[in-house]
Scaffold this motif. Sequence first.
Motif, short mmCIF file in Angstrom:
data_model
loop_
_atom_site.label_atom_id
_atom_site.label_comp_id
_atom_site.label_asym_id
_atom_site.label_seq_id
_atom_site.Cartn_x
_atom_site.Cartn_y
_atom_site.Cartn_z
N GLU A 137 -3.41 -6.35 6.63
CA GLU A 137 -4.74 -6.03 7.16
C GLU A 137 -5.84 -6.65 6.27
OE1 GLU A 137 -6.80 -1.87 8.70
OE2 GLU A 137 -5.20 -1.80 7.22
N THR A 167 0.83 -1.21 0.00
CA THR A 167 0.00 0.00 0.00
C THR A 167 0.86 1.25 0.00
OG1 THR A 167 -1.69 1.26 1.20
CG2 THR A 167 -0.27 -0.17 2.54
N LYS A 225 -12.15 -1.47 5.47
CA LYS A 225 -11.52 -2.41 6.42
C LYS A 225 -12.57 -3.44 6.81
CE LYS A 225 -8.56 1.18 8.25
NZ LYS A 225 -7.18 0.86 8.58
N ASN A 240 -1.34 5.40 3.84
CA ASN A 240 -1.07 4.99 5.23
C ASN A 240 -2.32 4.73 6.06
OD1 ASN A 240 -1.92 7.53 5.76
ND2 ASN A 240 0.11 8.37 6.25
N ARG A 241 -3.51 4.84 5.46
CA ARG A 241 -4.71 4.41 6.18
C ARG A 241 -4.77 2.89 6.30
NH1 ARG A 241 -9.15 7.40 2.67
NH2 ARG A 241 -7.49 7.11 1.13
N PHE A 242 -3.97 2.21 5.46
CA PHE A 242 -4.00 0.73 5.45
C PHE A 242 -2.62 0.19 5.76
CE2 PHE A 242 -7.37 2.29 2.72
CZ PHE A 242 -8.46 1.67 3.30
N GLN A 243 -2.60 -1.04 6.28
CA GLN A 243 -1.32 -1.67 6.61
C GLN A 243 -1.23 -3.02 5.93
OE1 GLN A 243 -1.27 -1.95 10.85
NE2 GLN A 243 -0.88 0.24 11.11
N VAL A 244 -0.01 -3.40 5.56
CA VAL A 244 0.21 -4.70 4.95
C VAL A 244 -0.27 -5.79 5.91
CG1 VAL A 244 1.99 -6.33 4.16
CG2 VAL A 244 2.11 -3.91 3.48
#
Length: 331
Positions: free
Chosen positions: A86, A77, A116, A80-84
């Motif tokens: 997730e 990604t 999410k 930065n709203r998402f994380q690897v």
Amino acid sequence: MNQKFTALWVTENSDKTVTRQVLERSIDELPTGDVLIKVVYSSLNYKDALSATGHKGVTRKYPHTPGIDAAGTVAATTDNRFQVGESVLVTGYDLGMNTAGGFAEYIRVPANWVVKLPQGLTLQESMIYGTAGFTAALSVHKLQHAGLTPEKGEVLVTGATGGVGSVGVALLAKLGYHVVAGTGKASSHDFLKQLGATTIIPREELVEISNRPLSKGRWAGVLDTVGGDILTTALKSTKYMGYVSCCGLVASPDLNTNVYPFILRGVDLLGVDSVECPMSIRLPLWQRMASDWKIDLTQLMTDECDLATLNNQYIDKILQGQALGRVVVKL
Ligand SMILES: NC(=O)c1ccc[n+]([C@@H]2O[C@H](COP(=O)([O-])OP(=O)(O)OC[C@H]3O[C@@H](n4cnc5c(N)ncnc54)[C@H](OP(=O)(O)O)[C@@H]3O)[C@@H](O)[C@H]2O)c1
């Protein structure tokens, strides 16, 4: 990234017919986007079958990978709203239409399309719902928001054994509504009763062929998934100040109505579009589908299949109106 993955691949031939096959693609070939998702589950919707058979109203350009739904984990990604790692899901927007879709082990999409995974849902459950379930929930949300409450009377769900219809029946029943299921499948009455329908009406009885401007008012609300003459009749048979939601066109995109349901009975016709549904409605609705609106997903007739079986069996079945419940695709 030159990593290979498996995808359903639809190509258009020079005679305008289409060919479908499961083949290997490379991550480099995916469209640009913020979030690369390793897809674990997808699901089959009517629109996917149209895309998979060359319907230009859904997919303008081929070759193409259909699949308007995907759930999986973030593989990379730039947002930065998402994380690897997730867990996330994507339904609607342009996924599977003109953006390579969820019938593949990887998708790459804009971050603004990504939801999410809500607590209370597994990846598989989120795809048992999929776009069909989300559309049913959005229809119920609109009917409720307009003013439909259980004590107002019977609510008709058309196309009741389909993806949207079956979740619609189960959700309305869970919320205490008196649900009447309209179906073309004589063999599905037990299934619909198990979902919570109290009355079943055969499809042929849902169409009134007469020139009467209005029929006797029966429905406090209608969750229509089919359009055409069934929707026309439903509008004519909706009670004073009733509510009718409209999301689909499997019977027909045409609606031959007059103004009487609206000007003599004050009926509200509510359009439902889950594709561009804004995040301000989408996120809270997914939260509800995972909590107080969570239906017993084991009751939906869910078949799970791989890409090859999807290609060989289920796409044709849904086009022939033979779909019963949901089809989840395991990647
Ligand atoms: N607006 C949106 O955002 C949105 C989102 C998702 C889906 N949709 C649309 O909603 C509709 C339903 O989608 P779905 O995924 O639930 O499809 P589906 O699983 O194929 O279900 C459709 C159901 O409609 C009934 N049906 C089939 N052919 C019919 C006909 N000729 N006349 C009357 N009824 C017929 C059948 O149920 P019975 O045998 O029980 O009658 C069938 O199972 C589709 O048109 C789809 O494109 C719209």
